[in-house]
Each structure stands twice: as C-alpha cells, then as structure tokens.
Design a protein around this motif. Structure first.
Motif, PDB file in Angstrom:
ATOM      1  N   LEU A 113       0.875  -1.167   0.000  1.00  0.00           N
ATOM      2  CA  LEU A 113       0.000   0.000   0.000  1.00  0.00           C
ATOM      3  C   LEU A 113       0.908   1.210   0.000  1.00  0.00           C
ATOM      4  CD1 LEU A 113      -2.685   1.529   0.286  1.00  0.00           C
ATOM      5  CD2 LEU A 113      -2.471   1.227   2.774  1.00  0.00           C
ATOM      6  N   SER A 114       0.830   1.993  -1.058  1.00  0.00           N
ATOM      7  CA  SER A 114       1.650   3.202  -1.158  1.00  0.00           C
ATOM      8  C   SER A 114       0.739   4.416  -1.177  1.00  0.00           C
ATOM      9  CB  SER A 114       2.483   3.185  -2.447  1.00  0.00           C
ATOM     10  OG  SER A 114       3.390   2.111  -2.432  1.00  0.00           O
ATOM     11  N   THR A 164       0.329   6.289  11.829  1.00  0.00           N
ATOM     12  CA  THR A 164       1.115   5.361  12.652  1.00  0.00           C
ATOM     13  C   THR A 164       0.206   4.583  13.589  1.00  0.00           C
ATOM     14  OG1 THR A 164       3.054   6.787  12.513  1.00  0.00           O
ATOM     15  CG2 THR A 164       3.015   5.186  14.311  1.00  0.00           C
ATOM     16  N   GLY A 165      -0.786   5.241  14.154  1.00  0.00           N
ATOM     17  CA  GLY A 165      -1.743   4.560  15.022  1.00  0.00           C
ATOM     18  C   GLY A 165      -2.488   3.455  14.300  1.00  0.00           C
ATOM     19  N   HIS A 166      -2.929   3.732  13.072  1.00  0.00           N
ATOM     20  CA  HIS A 166      -3.603   2.696  12.274  1.00  0.00           C
ATOM     21  C   HIS A 166      -2.671   1.509  12.033  1.00  0.00           C
ATOM     22  CE1 HIS A 166      -7.152   5.029  11.643  1.00  0.00           C
ATOM     23  NE2 HIS A 166      -6.583   5.920  10.850  1.00  0.00           N
ATOM     24  N   GLN A 167      -1.402   1.799  11.756  1.00  0.00           N
ATOM     25  CA  GLN A 167      -0.445   0.717  11.523  1.00  0.00           C
ATOM     26  C   GLN A 167      -0.254  -0.127  12.780  1.00  0.00           C
ATOM     27  OE1 GLN A 167       3.199   1.929   9.496  1.00  0.00           O
ATOM     28  NE2 GLN A 167       2.093   3.688   8.652  1.00  0.00           N
ATOM     29  N   PHE A 225       4.227  -2.823   3.588  1.00  0.00           N
ATOM     30  CA  PHE A 225       4.237  -4.196   3.114  1.00  0.00           C
ATOM     31  C   PHE A 225       3.307  -4.968   4.040  1.00  0.00           C
ATOM     32  CE2 PHE A 225       8.058  -2.104   1.875  1.00  0.00           C
ATOM     33  CZ  PHE A 225       8.221  -2.486   0.552  1.00  0.00           C
ATOM     34  N   LEU A 226       2.305  -5.600   3.456  1.00  0.00           N
ATOM     35  CA  LEU A 226       1.226  -6.213   4.220  1.00  0.00           C
ATOM     36  C   LEU A 226       1.100  -7.694   3.905  1.00  0.00           C
ATOM     37  CD1 LEU A 226      -1.350  -3.416   3.348  1.00  0.00           C
ATOM     38  CD2 LEU A 226       0.032  -3.548   5.419  1.00  0.00           C
ATOM     39  N   PHE A 280      -8.165  -2.246   5.700  1.00  0.00           N
ATOM     40  CA  PHE A 280      -7.086  -1.432   6.258  1.00  0.00           C
ATOM     41  C   PHE A 280      -6.648  -0.370   5.248  1.00  0.00           C
ATOM     42  CE2 PHE A 280      -2.434  -0.859   6.726  1.00  0.00           C
ATOM     43  CZ  PHE A 280      -2.415  -0.237   7.971  1.00  0.00           C
ATOM     44  N   ALA A 281      -6.469  -0.778   3.996  1.00  0.00           N
ATOM     45  CA  ALA A 281      -6.056   0.164   2.943  1.00  0.00           C
ATOM     46  C   ALA A 281      -7.109   1.252   2.753  1.00  0.00           C
ATOM     47  CB  ALA A 281      -5.814  -0.582   1.634  1.00  0.00           C
ATOM     48  N   ASP A 282      -8.380   0.866   2.777  1.00  0.00           N
ATOM     49  CA  ASP A 282      -9.455   1.854   2.637  1.00  0.00           C
ATOM     50  C   ASP A 282      -9.427   2.855   3.796  1.00  0.00           C
ATOM     51  OD1 ASP A 282     -10.308   0.657   0.296  1.00  0.00           O
ATOM     52  OD2 ASP A 282     -11.988  -0.410   1.254  1.00  0.00           O
TER      53      ASP A 282
END
Length: 155
Positions: A57-58, A73-76, A101-102, A112-114
């Motif tokens: 995901l870029s 960062t929190g989402h990650q 990288f997922l 997550f990407a959305d």
C-alpha cells in the motif's frame, strides 16, 4: 509439466515477440505463463476468492496535516498483524511517500487500505494485492519445532 500448442496470426505473433523482448523474457513460454497467472489472480481478486494476500500500500501525504502522521502510525499499530514493514520517503518540504508491506486476509488488507486512504490529507493511495496460499503448521527447523506460517504463490 503439461505442454500445449497455440496458433497465432503472423501479426499477433510479431507483436507478442516485441512485447516479450521489451519486458526481457527469454522465451514465449515464460511470457504466456506470467500472463495466465496474472489473469487467474485478477479473477480471484475480483470474485473475492483470494482468501490470503501479500500486498503493498503506497500513499503520499502532507506531513504538515494536523496529526496525520500520528493517525497513520496509530492505524499501523492497530493492524500490527497485517503490517510487515514500512518504508518512508521525504519527497519535498511538505510531502512524504510511505509504502507498507502487508500480509494476511485479503478482506482485512482491503479494509485497512481503505481506512488509511480515507484519512484527510492522504493522496494518491494505491493498493497492489498478490493472492497467496497460506499454510500454518509445526515442523522442525534446526531441531526446534515451532508453529508458523508459510506463504506460497498460486501456480
């Protein structure tokens, strides 16, 4: 390995050979195999048949956007089981490019990407999914039995 023969018009064969040369394939068989894999994996993704995927995901974002870097960062951290690694690049004085990288369930990766892409200030987000088979098991590595996952590409 199974072999099959196809017939192409001279014009299509010439165009295919140019396509092969431009991409650096050593032969037609490798090119055909890659084209078939791509089509099959695209179908799996479109029909939600790909249970597991690896992905990148870029996205580009303005790091001056209020608390955006902290939110991202929190989402990650919330998805630490999906996020394998991240790469951060400073594009200019304002903008950053981040690539994550997922690995995991395709539906969770998409969600997550959305979520990240919808954050105010995130621009140009792009998700690249590669469907995989995931196998979990216990076996010996250097005399230590432990459980972990193996990721295998389809075909």
């Amino acid at each position: 390995m199974e072999r099959f023969t196809i017939s192409l018009s001279d014009e299509l064969a010439a165009e295919f050979d140019q396509w092969i040369a431009a991409r650096g394939y050593s032969n037609r068989s490798e090119a055909v195999r890659d084209l078939l894999r791509k089509e099959i994996e695209t179908k799996r993704l479109k029909q939600d048949q790909a249970i597991y995927s690896i992905a990148t995901l870029s996205y580009v974002y303005n790091h001056h956007e209020r608390n955006l870097a902290e939110r991202l960062t929190g989402h990650q951290h919330d998805a630490h089981d999906l996020v394998v690694s991240s790469m951060h690049v400073h594009l200019d004085h304002d903008d950053c490019l981040e690539t994550l990288f997922l690995r995991g369930l395709t539906a969770r990766i998409r969600a997550f990407a959305d979520k990240l892409s919808a954050e105010t200030g995130v621009r140009h987000a792009s998700l690249n999914l590669v469907p995989v088979k995931m196998a979990t098991g216990t076996h010996q590595h250097d005399h230590h039995g432990h459980s972990h996952s193996h990721i295998h590409p389809h075909s």
